[in-house]
Design a protein around this motif. Structure first.
Motif, PDB file in Angstrom:
ATOM      1  N   LEU A  95       0.840  -1.196   0.000  1.00 53.70           N
ATOM      2  CA  LEU A  95       0.000   0.000   0.000  1.00 53.70           C
ATOM      3  C   LEU A  95       0.871   1.241   0.000  1.00 53.70           C
ATOM      4  N   ASP A  96       0.627   2.113  -0.980  1.00 55.89           N
ATOM      5  CA  ASP A  96       1.256   3.436  -1.029  1.00 55.89           C
ATOM      6  C   ASP A  96       0.189   4.429  -0.577  1.00 55.89           C
ATOM      7  N   GLY A  97       0.331   4.927   0.642  1.00 53.89           N
ATOM      8  CA  GLY A  97      -0.693   5.781   1.231  1.00 53.89           C
ATOM      9  C   GLY A  97      -0.644   7.224   0.780  1.00 53.89           C
ATOM     10  N   THR A  98       0.390   7.589   0.021  1.00 55.58           N
ATOM     11  CA  THR A  98       0.571   8.967  -0.461  1.00 55.58           C
ATOM     12  C   THR A  98       1.032   8.896  -1.907  1.00 55.58           C
ATOM     13  N   LEU A 135      -3.311   1.952  -3.873  1.00 58.16           N
ATOM     14  CA  LEU A 135      -2.904   3.353  -3.934  1.00 58.16           C
ATOM     15  C   LEU A 135      -3.942   4.240  -3.277  1.00 58.16           C
ATOM     16  N   MET A 136      -3.480   5.121  -2.385  1.00 62.50           N
ATOM     17  CA  MET A 136      -4.344   6.060  -1.691  1.00 62.50           C
ATOM     18  C   MET A 136      -3.798   7.472  -1.834  1.00 62.50           C
ATOM     19  N   ASP A 137      -4.686   8.448  -1.818  1.00 55.78           N
ATOM     20  CA  ASP A 137      -4.298   9.850  -1.715  1.00 55.78           C
ATOM     21  C   ASP A 137      -5.539  10.667  -1.392  1.00 55.78           C
ATOM     22  N   LYS A 138      -5.364  11.722  -0.597  1.00 56.68           N
ATOM     23  CA  LYS A 138      -6.452  12.662  -0.304  1.00 56.68           C
ATOM     24  C   LYS A 138      -6.812  13.514  -1.512  1.00 56.68           C
ATOM     25  N   ASP A 139      -5.803  13.778  -2.331  1.00 51.69           N
ATOM     26  CA  ASP A 139      -5.915  14.774  -3.395  1.00 51.69           C
ATOM     27  C   ASP A 139      -6.617  14.181  -4.614  1.00 51.69           C
ATOM     28  N   PRO A 140      -7.751  14.749  -5.044  1.00 54.12           N
ATOM     29  CA  PRO A 140      -8.445  14.201  -6.214  1.00 54.12           C
ATOM     30  C   PRO A 140      -7.609  14.273  -7.485  1.00 54.12           C
ATOM     31  N   GLU A 141      -6.719  15.261  -7.582  1.00 50.25           N
ATOM     32  CA  GLU A 141      -5.871  15.347  -8.768  1.00 50.25           C
ATOM     33  C   GLU A 141      -4.857  14.207  -8.793  1.00 50.25           C
ATOM     34  N   GLY A 159      -8.705   9.099  -0.297  1.00 54.97           N
ATOM     35  CA  GLY A 159      -8.890   9.349   1.124  1.00 54.97           C
ATOM     36  C   GLY A 159      -7.558   9.375   1.835  1.00 54.97           C
ATOM     37  N   SER A 160      -7.599   9.707   3.107  1.00 57.12           N
ATOM     38  CA  SER A 160      -6.397   9.768   3.931  1.00 57.12           C
ATOM     39  C   SER A 160      -5.926   8.371   4.305  1.00 57.12           C
ATOM     40  N   PHE A 161      -4.612   8.209   4.391  1.00 59.70           N
ATOM     41  CA  PHE A 161      -4.077   6.926   4.847  1.00 59.70           C
ATOM     42  C   PHE A 161      -4.483   6.614   6.283  1.00 59.70           C
ATOM     43  N   GLU A 209      -0.619   9.808  13.130  1.00 61.98           N
ATOM     44  CA  GLU A 209      -0.768   8.898  14.280  1.00 61.98           C
ATOM     45  C   GLU A 209      -1.779   7.805  13.979  1.00 61.98           C
ATOM     46  N   ASP A 210      -2.916   8.194  13.394  1.00 61.05           N
ATOM     47  CA  ASP A 210      -3.944   7.205  13.060  1.00 61.05           C
ATOM     48  C   ASP A 210      -3.467   6.258  11.959  1.00 61.05           C
ATOM     49  N   GLY A 211      -2.755   6.805  10.974  1.00 59.20           N
ATOM     50  CA  GLY A 211      -2.271   5.977   9.877  1.00 59.20           C
ATOM     51  C   GLY A 211      -1.227   4.963  10.314  1.00 59.20           C
ATOM     52  N   LEU A 212      -0.341   5.365  11.210  1.00 56.43           N
ATOM     53  CA  LEU A 212       0.656   4.428  11.732  1.00 56.43           C
ATOM     54  C   LEU A 212      -0.014   3.279  12.477  1.00 56.43           C
ATOM     55  N   ALA A 213      -1.011   3.608  13.294  1.00 57.37           N
ATOM     56  CA  ALA A 213      -1.723   2.563  14.028  1.00 57.37           C
ATOM     57  C   ALA A 213      -2.452   1.621  13.075  1.00 57.37           C
ATOM     58  N   ALA A 214      -3.077   2.180  12.035  1.00 54.60           N
ATOM     59  CA  ALA A 214      -3.799   1.351  11.069  1.00 54.60           C
ATOM     60  C   ALA A 214      -2.839   0.469  10.279  1.00 54.60           C
ATOM     61  N   ALA A 215      -1.691   1.009   9.897  1.00 57.64           N
ATOM     62  CA  ALA A 215      -0.701   0.218   9.172  1.00 57.64           C
ATOM     63  C   ALA A 215      -0.180  -0.920  10.038  1.00 57.64           C
ATOM     64  N   HIS A 216       0.105  -0.621  11.287  1.00 59.87           N
ATOM     65  CA  HIS A 216       0.586  -1.629  12.233  1.00 59.87           C
ATOM     66  C   HIS A 216      -0.419  -2.773  12.347  1.00 59.87           C
ATOM     67  N   ALA A 217      -1.698  -2.439  12.384  1.00 60.61           N
ATOM     68  CA  ALA A 217      -2.739  -3.457  12.519  1.00 60.61           C
ATOM     69  C   ALA A 217      -2.885  -4.310  11.264  1.00 60.61           C
ATOM     70  N   ARG A 218      -2.586  -3.748  10.094  1.00 62.25           N
ATOM     71  CA  ARG A 218      -2.795  -4.465   8.842  1.00 62.25           C
ATOM     72  C   ARG A 218      -1.543  -5.180   8.330  1.00 62.25           C
ATOM     73  N   LEU A 219      -0.366  -4.836   8.819  1.00 66.37           N
ATOM     74  CA  LEU A 219       0.846  -5.474   8.330  1.00 66.37           C
ATOM     75  C   LEU A 219       0.910  -6.940   8.757  1.00 66.37           C
TER      76      LEU A 219
END
Length: 311
Positions: A29-32, A54-60, A80-82, A220-230
């Motif tokens: 997963l590339d969160g940015t 692939l994730m990104d907040k930016d619609p462009e 969306g946000s990672f 902080e939220d993204g690190l916790a979510a990544a830790h849970a999914r790895l």
């Protein structure tokens, strides 16, 4: 570490791909996504059975991802946000690697209409997702003087935060701040033109951007979510460009890789079971890459590996 990285490649490109330790059949997963520099490198190493999310907040950025990668059966996209990666169904099978390349992207800085740059006049927006939340102009129009000063100091370490906040509040009483040039000129008039080569509005723009986009909370939220999914053996790779970001990443890894120091005055604590292994500590770009890409000067890369946890 001794070779020059071409300026067209993302910051610390080779080190990121090495850190992810990509397997042909892995799920990454590339969160940015940004403009896809790292994503292309991951795809080149994946086989037909691999997956790239692939994730990104930016619609462009998502539009670029769709145009460049949407036809590849190995790729899935999510706008969306990672921080929300854990709610994406594609991550429930577990991940072999997660990448976060933090901060604002070069295309966002280059587009005056996005409002990130004090060097190019445009609407005072600064949102990575322009369809969500308050713009910088909207926040500056309603926030109290103390709140503005706190943001400038906390996220920008701006020593003149109180004076700048006071000036913003006085200025908006006459007319709202709606353009990047207006804010940049106001800040420069207070801070002064320092003989450092750094624009006097740099810290203020950085602080407001971090606040408007909730960047540290999302991290902080993204690190916790990544830790849970790895999966066990999966790699977490994070590039930071700001000391506050890097501190969060470092503390997150350390808290899960190292037992807390003992205290003989306290009762015996439960046995510590690490869930991450720090891989190499903080890494920085070499002189060759910095010469080719000055943005790499402030980059810090950290890598951690998810450990198997006994039941």
């Amino acid at each position: 570490m001794g070779t020059t990285t071409p300026s067209h490649l993302p910051v610390m490109y080779a080190q990121v791909l090495d850190g992810l330790r990509i397997r042909p059949d892995g799920r990454y997963l590339d969160g940015t996504f940004g403009r896809g520099g790292h994503a292309r490198g991951v795809l080149e190493r994946l086989g037909d059975g691999g997956r790239l999310l692939l994730m990104d907040k930016d619609p462009e950025a998502i539009a670029v991802a769709q145009a460049g990668f949407g036809a590849d059966a190995r790729v899935s996209l999510y706008r969306g946000s990672f921080a929300d990666l854990g709610v994406w169904d594609e991550t429930t099978a577990g991940l072999d690697g997660v990448l976060f390349d933090l901060g604002v992207s070069s295309p966002q800085l280059d587009e005056a209409r996005r409002g990130f740059s004090f060097g190019k006049d445009g609407p005072l927006d600064m949102r990575m997702d322009p369809d969500s939340g308050e713009s910088a102009a909207e926040w500056l129009a309603r926030a109290g003087e103390a709140e503005i000063a706190d943001v400038l100091w906390t996220y920008g370490e701006e020593r003149m935060s109180r004076r700048i906040a006071r000036a913003i509040v006085a200025r908006r009483a006459e007319a709202p701040l709606v353009r990047t040039a207006e804010l940049a000129d106001l800040v420069a008039g207070i801070v002064g033109r320092r003989d450092t080569g750094i624009h006097p509005a740099t810290r203020s723009f950085q602080a407001i951007r971090i606040h408007v986009n909730r960047e540290l909370a999302d991290l902080e939220d993204g690190l916790a979510a990544a830790h849970a999914r790895l999966k066990p053996g999966g790699r977490l790779v994070v590039i930071s460009f700001h000391s506050l970001e890097d501190r969060i990443v470092k503390q997150f890894i350390n808290a899960r890789a190292k037992a807390p120091p003992g205290n003989r005055r306290m009762p015996v604590a439960e046995a510590f079971a690490p869930t991450l292994r720090d891989i190499g500590g903080a890494r920085r770009a070499d002189a060759g890459e910095i010469a080719a890409n000055p943005r790499a000067r402030s980059a810090v890369l950290r890598v951690a590996e998810r450990l198997e946890v006994a039941a």
